[in-house]
Design a protein around this motif. Sequence first.
Motif, PDB file in Angstrom:
ATOM      1  N   ASP A 123      -0.552  -6.803   4.757  1.00 26.08           N
ATOM      2  CA  ASP A 123      -0.528  -5.464   3.788  1.00 26.08           C
ATOM      3  C   ASP A 123       0.693  -4.979   4.349  1.00 26.08           C
ATOM      4  O   ASP A 123       0.816  -4.676   5.688  1.00 26.08           O
ATOM      5  CB  ASP A 123      -1.655  -4.599   4.018  1.00 26.08           C
ATOM      6  CG  ASP A 123      -3.120  -5.260   3.603  1.00 26.08           C
ATOM      7  OD1 ASP A 123      -2.719  -6.188   2.509  1.00 26.08           O
ATOM      8  OD2 ASP A 123      -4.235  -5.249   4.278  1.00 26.08           O
ATOM      9  N   ILE A 124       1.511  -4.337   3.523  1.00 26.65           N
ATOM     10  CA  ILE A 124       2.722  -3.542   3.895  1.00 26.65           C
ATOM     11  C   ILE A 124       2.507  -1.950   3.508  1.00 26.65           C
ATOM     12  O   ILE A 124       2.333  -1.904   2.131  1.00 26.65           O
ATOM     13  CB  ILE A 124       3.779  -4.183   3.302  1.00 26.65           C
ATOM     14  CG1 ILE A 124       4.478  -5.676   3.815  1.00 26.65           C
ATOM     15  CG2 ILE A 124       5.121  -3.070   3.382  1.00 26.65           C
ATOM     16  CD1 ILE A 124       5.532  -6.151   3.344  1.00 26.65           C
ATOM     17  N   ASP A 125       2.197  -1.172   4.513  1.00 26.33           N
ATOM     18  CA  ASP A 125       2.333   0.005   4.240  1.00 26.33           C
ATOM     19  C   ASP A 125       3.595   0.982   4.097  1.00 26.33           C
ATOM     20  O   ASP A 125       4.356   0.963   4.839  1.00 26.33           O
ATOM     21  CB  ASP A 125       1.368   0.918   5.296  1.00 26.33           C
ATOM     22  CG  ASP A 125       1.137   2.257   4.943  1.00 26.33           C
ATOM     23  OD1 ASP A 125       1.841   2.959   4.264  1.00 26.33           O
ATOM     24  OD2 ASP A 125       0.129   2.875   5.660  1.00 26.33           O
ATOM     25  N   LEU A 126       3.986   1.252   2.718  1.00 26.96           N
ATOM     26  CA  LEU A 126       5.266   1.478   2.380  1.00 26.96           C
ATOM     27  C   LEU A 126       5.674   2.920   3.060  1.00 26.96           C
ATOM     28  O   LEU A 126       6.696   3.186   3.444  1.00 26.96           O
ATOM     29  CB  LEU A 126       5.466   1.824   0.769  1.00 26.96           C
ATOM     30  CG  LEU A 126       5.177   0.658  -0.132  1.00 26.96           C
ATOM     31  CD1 LEU A 126       5.276   0.787  -1.397  1.00 26.96           C
ATOM     32  CD2 LEU A 126       6.314  -0.463   0.431  1.00 26.96           C
ATOM     33  N   ASP A 127       4.724   3.798   3.156  1.00 22.00           N
ATOM     34  CA  ASP A 127       4.947   4.953   4.105  1.00 22.00           C
ATOM     35  C   ASP A 127       5.138   4.695   5.484  1.00 22.00           C
ATOM     36  O   ASP A 127       6.034   5.465   5.914  1.00 22.00           O
ATOM     37  CB  ASP A 127       3.831   5.922   3.899  1.00 22.00           C
ATOM     38  CG  ASP A 127       3.151   6.054   2.389  1.00 22.00           C
ATOM     39  OD1 ASP A 127       3.922   6.447   1.740  1.00 22.00           O
ATOM     40  OD2 ASP A 127       1.933   5.842   1.968  1.00 22.00           O
ATOM     41  N   LEU A 136       0.797  -1.200  -0.015  1.00 23.45           N
ATOM     42  CA  LEU A 136       0.132  -0.009  -0.043  1.00 23.45           C
ATOM     43  C   LEU A 136       0.826   1.331  -0.023  1.00 23.45           C
ATOM     44  O   LEU A 136       1.926   1.405   0.669  1.00 23.45           O
ATOM     45  CB  LEU A 136      -0.863   0.122   1.256  1.00 23.45           C
ATOM     46  CG  LEU A 136      -1.758  -1.109   1.612  1.00 23.45           C
ATOM     47  CD1 LEU A 136      -2.669  -0.976   2.702  1.00 23.45           C
ATOM     48  CD2 LEU A 136      -2.813  -1.384   0.315  1.00 23.45           C
ATOM     49  N   SER A 137       0.592   2.255  -0.862  1.00 20.95           N
ATOM     50  CA  SER A 137       1.049   3.557  -0.817  1.00 20.95           C
ATOM     51  C   SER A 137       0.289   4.668  -0.844  1.00 20.95           C
ATOM     52  O   SER A 137      -0.880   4.458  -1.654  1.00 20.95           O
ATOM     53  CB  SER A 137       2.191   3.621  -2.083  1.00 20.95           C
ATOM     54  OG  SER A 137       2.772   5.074  -1.862  1.00 20.95           O
ATOM     55  N   ASN A 138       0.123   5.555   0.238  1.00 20.88           N
ATOM     56  CA  ASN A 138      -0.933   6.528   0.260  1.00 20.88           C
ATOM     57  C   ASN A 138      -2.222   6.052   0.352  1.00 20.88           C
ATOM     58  O   ASN A 138      -3.305   6.533  -0.027  1.00 20.88           O
ATOM     59  CB  ASN A 138      -0.881   7.560  -0.978  1.00 20.88           C
ATOM     60  CG  ASN A 138       0.436   8.347  -1.158  1.00 20.88           C
ATOM     61  OD1 ASN A 138       0.938   8.797  -0.121  1.00 20.88           O
ATOM     62  ND2 ASN A 138       1.054   8.398  -2.299  1.00 20.88           N
ATOM     63  N   GLY A 139      -2.198   4.719   0.983  1.00 22.56           N
ATOM     64  CA  GLY A 139      -3.620   4.268   1.149  1.00 22.56           C
ATOM     65  C   GLY A 139      -4.185   3.500   0.350  1.00 22.56           C
ATOM     66  O   GLY A 139      -5.295   2.716   0.241  1.00 22.56           O
ATOM     67  N   LYS A 140      -3.345   3.392  -0.947  1.00 22.53           N
ATOM     68  CA  LYS A 140      -4.085   2.673  -2.210  1.00 22.53           C
ATOM     69  C   LYS A 140      -2.754   1.282  -2.410  1.00 22.53           C
ATOM     70  O   LYS A 140      -1.804   1.539  -2.452  1.00 22.53           O
ATOM     71  CB  LYS A 140      -3.826   3.561  -3.426  1.00 22.53           C
ATOM     72  CG  LYS A 140      -5.000   4.761  -3.096  1.00 22.53           C
ATOM     73  CD  LYS A 140      -4.985   5.511  -4.356  1.00 22.53           C
ATOM     74  CE  LYS A 140      -6.029   6.539  -4.178  1.00 22.53           C
ATOM     75  NZ  LYS A 140      -6.232   7.516  -5.453  1.00 22.53           N
TER      76      LYS A 140
END
Length: 550
Positions: free
Chosen positions: A411-415, A367-371
């Motif tokens: 899920d990996i949140d990149l941010d 995920l990046s910026n929630g997407k």
Amino acid sequence: MTPANLAQLIKTTATAVMGEHNLDTSVLPGEVTVERPRNPEHGDYATNLALQVAKKAGVNPRDLATWLVAELAGNPAIDEATIAGPGFINIRLAAAAQGAIVNQVLQAGDSFGNNDSMAGAKVNLEFVSANPTGPIHLGGTRWAAVGDSLGRVLEASGASVTREYYFNDHGRQIDRFSNSLLAAAKGEPTPEDGYGGEYIHDIAKAVLESNPQALEGSEDEVRENFRAVGVEMMFSHIRKSLSDFGVEFDVFFHENSLFESGAVDRAVQTLKDNGKLYQDEGAWWLRSTDYGDDKDRVVIKSDGDAAYIAGDIAYVADKFERGHNLAIYMLGADHHGYIARLRAAAAAMGYDPDQVEVLIGQMVNLLSNGKAVKMSKRAGNVITLDDLVEAIGVDGARYALTRSSVDQSIDIDLDLWASQSSDNPVYYVQYGHARLCSIARKAEEIGVSIGEPDLSLLTHDKEGVLIRTLGEFPEVVKTAATLREPHRIARYAEQLAAVFHRFYDQCQILPKADEEAAPIHSARLALAAATRQTLANALNLVGVRALEKM
């Protein structure tokens, strides 16, 4: 006194007490369960041993608990032992006995947490094994992180581990890869079942640069030119990506060698000779339902070609023939059917199917910026190991992939994982280690040393919680090895870092500017050093750097 030491003390005490009352000691378990009470006011540890064995021994649980408490309370390592409910026993350790854990950590150093629970195990650990038809995707990247960590945990538990990569250089996927390279070299569209992505064009170009005549010759010769060189180039990239990720293998096993050496033919003949194969409609079938599989499997197709399972059968036999007594396969979510299939293959060849374990890993989403992040610029339709490392670094990627059970999608949140904040688990744990290193440097600057600390001075509640958390590490490592769950190590590291930060907030480790060093400072410095060592050991088992500065 670690929980394991306390468990042994309780068992020794129970053996003596039950003997005095003419009770059958054979009902005692091999290992006594010792746990931390949910409410710390109840004590440091608790055991249900009296409830567990009293009925079998023909005695009231509370009576047995009363006898045990009387004996335990007389031990100098026990400050208090009490009975709760129908027969639970709560125990509070003496400060000196509890503080002894600190010395155990400092004396063991890098080996603290090691155990011999898997001594004698010769493990063949096969993981990643991505086809050399493209860069390693996220599923393979998860196995790279988890597999390498599991290997470390198994070795810390006494096992001998061979890390193995099964190099699939035989079959239809390699043909598709070769055809894709050939089309790119000719400037033609990618075949309908081919591989896309910039890397295909890069490899095709490199093949032509290394051999300008690669497109000359018969159709088979040209395809072989691109197959041989293309596969080697792709696999070189895979090996470099893994090495840069901190993952090294002892063996790269070529699937094609099973066919070239005659191992597949020998395995098939063995199964025919022992009646494990039967012929139907021109094909040879393995009686795999005899070993728990949901259906029999075709080994030799009606056209005489070997089915994929033929290689699996020869390969599992090869692993045991090389002296391994445990074969662990780490496979993707779409390989669930392989569990029964591989166990059946081992059993049919005369090996113990319980010595074959298959771990199935679930999906990874970015995920990046929630997407959702859906594709890679380089690989076309997948996210790769290199993409993930570029986004959050090696440490962040390894920790993010290892800290969850493999049977869960993650899920990996990149941010989040790229941030320098306490919300980022790997940053939080590494910061804890760096802070401990800073304390050690400051102590050296002001002349405070550990010396021979009086660890009985460590009586503060936060000191006790930290010491007991340190004492749990060997059992965490043992359990992680037994259950093949290295995520337990990562979660423990986060817990230890949190406990340390709470201790740091309430306990002055070093003297203030206007204070003289006192014995409590040396004791707390020893506790800090033991915490730093344990945190470093945990991070090492996850394959993440224990940073000294951040």
